[in-house]
Design a protein around this motif. Structure first.
Motif, PDB file in Angstrom:
ATOM      1  N   ALA A   1     -40.486  27.799  24.826  1.00  0.00           N
ATOM      2  CA  ALA A   1     -39.859  29.019  25.347  1.00  0.00           C
ATOM      3  C   ALA A   1     -40.528  30.256  24.763  1.00  0.00           C
ATOM      4  CB  ALA A   1     -38.365  29.015  25.020  1.00  0.00           C
ATOM      5  N   ALA A   2     -40.812  30.224  23.459  1.00  0.00           N
ATOM      6  CA  ALA A   2     -41.473  31.361  22.813  1.00  0.00           C
ATOM      7  C   ALA A   2     -42.888  31.549  23.350  1.00  0.00           C
ATOM      8  CB  ALA A   2     -41.495  31.159  21.299  1.00  0.00           C
ATOM      9  N   LEU A   3     -43.592  30.458  23.586  1.00  0.00           N
ATOM     10  CA  LEU A   3     -44.952  30.533  24.106  1.00  0.00           C
ATOM     11  C   LEU A   3     -44.974  31.002  25.559  1.00  0.00           C
ATOM     12  CD1 LEU A   3     -46.337  27.313  22.436  1.00  0.00           C
ATOM     13  CD2 LEU A   3     -47.274  29.607  22.113  1.00  0.00           C
ATOM     14  N   GLU A   4     -44.004  30.572  26.327  1.00  0.00           N
ATOM     15  CA  GLU A   4     -43.938  31.012  27.721  1.00  0.00           C
ATOM     16  C   GLU A   4     -43.672  32.514  27.815  1.00  0.00           C
ATOM     17  OE1 GLU A   4     -44.454  29.342  30.887  1.00  0.00           O
ATOM     18  OE2 GLU A   4     -45.543  28.243  29.342  1.00  0.00           O
ATOM     19  N   GLN A   5     -42.975  33.034  26.835  1.00  0.00           N
ATOM     20  CA  GLN A   5     -42.724  34.472  26.806  1.00  0.00           C
ATOM     21  C   GLN A   5     -43.993  35.221  26.418  1.00  0.00           C
ATOM     22  OE1 GLN A   5     -39.516  35.666  24.194  1.00  0.00           O
ATOM     23  NE2 GLN A   5     -39.308  37.658  25.181  1.00  0.00           N
ATOM     24  N   ALA A   6     -44.758  34.640  25.463  1.00  0.00           N
ATOM     25  CA  ALA A   6     -45.969  35.310  24.984  1.00  0.00           C
ATOM     26  C   ALA A   6     -47.152  35.090  25.922  1.00  0.00           C
ATOM     27  CB  ALA A   6     -46.311  34.803  23.582  1.00  0.00           C
ATOM     28  N   CYS A   7     -47.298  33.872  26.433  1.00  0.00           N
ATOM     29  CA  CYS A   7     -48.462  33.502  27.249  1.00  0.00           C
ATOM     30  C   CYS A   7     -48.016  32.535  28.344  1.00  0.00           C
ATOM     31  CB  CYS A   7     -49.538  32.834  26.394  1.00  0.00           C
ATOM     32  SG  CYS A   7     -49.850  33.593  24.795  1.00  0.00           S
ATOM     33  N   PRO A   8     -47.438  33.018  29.407  1.00  0.00           N
ATOM     34  CA  PRO A   8     -46.897  32.134  30.456  1.00  0.00           C
ATOM     35  C   PRO A   8     -47.944  31.190  31.045  1.00  0.00           C
ATOM     36  CG  PRO A   8     -46.199  34.412  30.791  1.00  0.00           C
ATOM     37  CD  PRO A   8     -47.245  34.444  29.723  1.00  0.00           C
ATOM     38  N   GLY A   9     -47.567  29.896  31.114  1.00  0.00           N
ATOM     39  CA  GLY A   9     -48.416  28.916  31.781  1.00  0.00           C
ATOM     40  C   GLY A   9     -49.725  28.588  31.102  1.00  0.00           C
ATOM     41  N   VAL A  10     -49.820  28.809  29.808  1.00  0.00           N
ATOM     42  CA  VAL A  10     -51.094  28.625  29.111  1.00  0.00           C
ATOM     43  C   VAL A  10     -51.104  27.414  28.177  1.00  0.00           C
ATOM     44  CG1 VAL A  10     -52.712  29.649  27.445  1.00  0.00           C
ATOM     45  CG2 VAL A  10     -51.705  31.073  29.239  1.00  0.00           C
ATOM     46  N   VAL A  11     -50.094  27.293  27.324  1.00  0.00           N
ATOM     47  CA  VAL A  11     -50.095  26.259  26.272  1.00  0.00           C
ATOM     48  C   VAL A  11     -49.330  25.027  26.743  1.00  0.00           C
ATOM     49  CG1 VAL A  11     -49.527  25.732  23.879  1.00  0.00           C
ATOM     50  CG2 VAL A  11     -50.219  28.056  24.520  1.00  0.00           C
ATOM     51  N   SER A  12     -49.969  23.867  26.642  1.00  0.00           N
ATOM     52  CA  SER A  12     -49.348  22.624  27.103  1.00  0.00           C
ATOM     53  C   SER A  12     -48.298  22.118  26.132  1.00  0.00           C
ATOM     54  CB  SER A  12     -50.423  21.539  27.285  1.00  0.00           C
ATOM     55  OG  SER A  12     -50.931  21.132  26.022  1.00  0.00           O
ATOM     56  N   CYS A  13     -47.376  21.355  26.653  1.00  0.00           N
ATOM     57  CA  CYS A  13     -46.358  20.715  25.818  1.00  0.00           C
ATOM     58  C   CYS A  13     -46.993  19.676  24.899  1.00  0.00           C
ATOM     59  CB  CYS A  13     -45.298  20.067  26.701  1.00  0.00           C
ATOM     60  SG  CYS A  13     -44.409  21.249  27.753  1.00  0.00           S
ATOM     61  N   ALA A  14     -48.023  19.009  25.386  1.00  0.00           N
ATOM     62  CA  ALA A  14     -48.724  18.009  24.573  1.00  0.00           C
ATOM     63  C   ALA A  14     -49.338  18.644  23.334  1.00  0.00           C
ATOM     64  CB  ALA A  14     -49.801  17.320  25.408  1.00  0.00           C
ATOM     65  N   ASP A  15     -49.910  19.839  23.488  1.00  0.00           N
ATOM     66  CA  ASP A  15     -50.474  20.542  22.337  1.00  0.00           C
ATOM     67  C   ASP A  15     -49.388  21.009  21.382  1.00  0.00           C
ATOM     68  OD1 ASP A  15     -53.197  20.286  22.757  1.00  0.00           O
ATOM     69  OD2 ASP A  15     -53.406  22.174  23.852  1.00  0.00           O
ATOM     70  N   ILE A  16     -48.248  21.425  21.922  1.00  0.00           N
ATOM     71  CA  ILE A  16     -47.139  21.846  21.066  1.00  0.00           C
ATOM     72  C   ILE A  16     -46.695  20.685  20.184  1.00  0.00           C
ATOM     73  CG2 ILE A  16     -44.756  22.671  21.012  1.00  0.00           C
ATOM     74  CD1 ILE A  16     -45.335  24.105  23.682  1.00  0.00           C
ATOM     75  N   VAL A  17     -46.603  19.493  20.761  1.00  0.00           N
ATOM     76  CA  VAL A  17     -46.206  18.308  19.995  1.00  0.00           C
ATOM     77  C   VAL A  17     -47.209  18.033  18.871  1.00  0.00           C
ATOM     78  CG1 VAL A  17     -45.876  15.806  20.101  1.00  0.00           C
ATOM     79  CG2 VAL A  17     -44.926  17.262  21.888  1.00  0.00           C
ATOM     80  N   ALA A  18     -48.493  18.135  19.175  1.00  0.00           N
ATOM     81  CA  ALA A  18     -49.532  17.881  18.169  1.00  0.00           C
ATOM     82  C   ALA A  18     -49.485  18.914  17.054  1.00  0.00           C
ATOM     83  CB  ALA A  18     -50.903  17.870  18.838  1.00  0.00           C
ATOM     84  N   LEU A  19     -49.309  20.173  17.413  1.00  0.00           N
ATOM     85  CA  LEU A  19     -49.252  21.242  16.413  1.00  0.00           C
ATOM     86  C   LEU A  19     -47.989  21.138  15.569  1.00  0.00           C
ATOM     87  CD1 LEU A  19     -50.460  24.163  18.707  1.00  0.00           C
ATOM     88  CD2 LEU A  19     -51.701  23.274  16.726  1.00  0.00           C
ATOM     89  N   ALA A  20     -46.869  20.841  16.205  1.00  0.00           N
ATOM     90  CA  ALA A  20     -45.602  20.733  15.485  1.00  0.00           C
ATOM     91  C   ALA A  20     -45.633  19.600  14.469  1.00  0.00           C
ATOM     92  CB  ALA A  20     -44.448  20.535  16.467  1.00  0.00           C
ATOM     93  N   ALA A  21     -46.298  18.494  14.811  1.00  0.00           N
ATOM     94  CA  ALA A  21     -46.414  17.366  13.877  1.00  0.00           C
ATOM     95  C   ALA A  21     -47.189  17.784  12.634  1.00  0.00           C
ATOM     96  CB  ALA A  21     -47.092  16.190  14.566  1.00  0.00           C
ATOM     97  N   ARG A  22     -48.294  18.493  12.844  1.00  0.00           N
ATOM     98  CA  ARG A  22     -49.088  18.978  11.705  1.00  0.00           C
ATOM     99  C   ARG A  22     -48.257  19.917  10.830  1.00  0.00           C
ATOM    100  NH1 ARG A  22     -53.216  22.946  12.036  1.00  0.00           N
ATOM    101  NH2 ARG A  22     -51.742  24.087  13.347  1.00  0.00           N
ATOM    102  N   ASP A  23     -47.559  20.859  11.455  1.00  0.00           N
ATOM    103  CA  ASP A  23     -46.779  21.830  10.697  1.00  0.00           C
ATOM    104  C   ASP A  23     -45.617  21.174   9.972  1.00  0.00           C
ATOM    105  OD1 ASP A  23     -48.516  23.740  11.666  1.00  0.00           O
ATOM    106  OD2 ASP A  23     -47.213  24.325  13.327  1.00  0.00           O
ATOM    107  N   ALA A  24     -45.009  20.181  10.597  1.00  0.00           N
ATOM    108  CA  ALA A  24     -43.898  19.469   9.967  1.00  0.00           C
ATOM    109  C   ALA A  24     -44.345  18.781   8.684  1.00  0.00           C
ATOM    110  CB  ALA A  24     -43.318  18.451  10.938  1.00  0.00           C
TER     111      ALA A  24
END
Length: 326
Positions: free
Chosen positions: A111-134
């Protein structure tokens, strides 16, 4: 302690530089994929994960598990996030995934990414990034995540059942399943170390306590001294109680998991199975307390796993809502 952690993370970054330079464009992925199209993409994900982590550190393990379960079914394409429909049972509703959690964090980041950059960042990439950050927020290593994944449109519960490694699996089965995803026996030993954070429901291991072979026996690979403790927490048929996978250290990413496995205290049969293969057994014993090398290895194996079966270029789509195809 903080200085030691910073030094370990610095050494990990240095060790990963060669991996990044050598495989930066492999499978269409690269570090900094969103540098021009959504410069704050990674920081937005990290801020989102950090916000939830500050309230509840146990959120880390589910986010790491989401990435693993995503990549092992159809590759790292975000298919684990899709909801079932009237004519299809999706991955998240398969038996091995019924205990998955953390979807709300991914949705918030999206939701935050869609507000900043609509239609750009994939959900698959969010999952990969979130795992690293976690992992890094849990005092574990950090690594550079290659991005550029696109989202799949297919999600099948049957495929999840067929592809996800089981907590009851023998070492031969685990090695074959990892090899099928392009991951080595060493990767199996390294990525099993993810069990250093998180909890498990009793029914994922209680057969080891009460009815291992159907004769009312216990798993001979489980340390007899731990059985009374686990039986006190998990009664027969209990499918709701959760137990720490790494007792006393379940929100800190460290090498205590390998200490537990070496002592015969691994919670799952698949943990104990690591001692049944020369290579994985050697890795377990070598990494009882060997934080720097485990952190380095974990980052490398996560980068490798994160490239499994990815969709790039014009394949797949960039979902507007991670639970729904466009």
């Amino acid at each position: 302690m903080a200085l030691k952690h910073q030094m370990v993370v610095f050494l990990l970054h240095m060790a990963l530089l060669s991996v990044v330079f050598e495989t930066g464009n492999a499978a269409g992925l690269k570090v900094g994929f969103y540098q021009k199209t959504c410069p704050k993409a990674e920081s937005i994900v990290r801020q989102t994960v950090g916000g939830y982590f500050a309230k509840d550190p146990t959120v880390s393990a589910p986010l790491l598990r989401l990435h693993f379960h995503d990549c092992f079914v159809r590759g790292c394409d975000g298919s684990v996030l899709l909801n079932s429909t009237a004519d299809n049972v999706a991955e998240k509703d398969a038996a091995p995934n019924m205990s998955l959690d953390g979807f709300f964090v991914i949705d918030a980041a999206k939701a935050a990414l869609e507000q900043a950059c609509p239609g750009v960042v994939s959900c698959a990439d969010i999952v990969a990034l979130a795992a690293r950050d976690a992992v890094s927020l849990s005092q574990g290593p950090s690594w550079q995540v290659k991005t550029g994944r696109r989202d799949g449109r297919v999600s099948s519960a049957a495929e999840a059942v067929a592809n996800l490694p089981s907590s009851f699996a023998e070492i031969s089965t685990l090695k074959a399943q990892f090899a099928g995803k392009g991951l080595s026996t060493k990767d199996l030993a390294v990525l099993s170390g993810a069990h250093t954070i998180g909890n498990s429901h009793c029914n994922s291991f209680s057969n080891r306590l009460y009815n291992y072979t159907g004769k009312g026996d216990v798993d001979p690979l489980l340390n007899p001294k731990r059985i009374p403790e686990l039986r006190a927490q998990c009664k027969p048929g209990d499918a709701t109680t959760v137990v720490e996978m790494d007792p006393g250290s379940a929100t800190t990413f460290d090498t205590h998991y390998y200490q537990q496995v070496a002592a015969g205290n691994g919670l799952f049969h698949s943990d104990a199975a690591l001692l049944r293969d020369p290579l994985t057994k050697k890795y377990v014993y070598q990494h009882v307390g060997a934080t720097a090398s485990f952190f380095r290895d974990f980052g490398v194996s996560m980068v490798k796993m994160g490239m499994t079966g990815v969709l790039t270029g014009t394949h797949g789509e960039i979902r507007k809502n991670c639970a729904l195809v466009n």
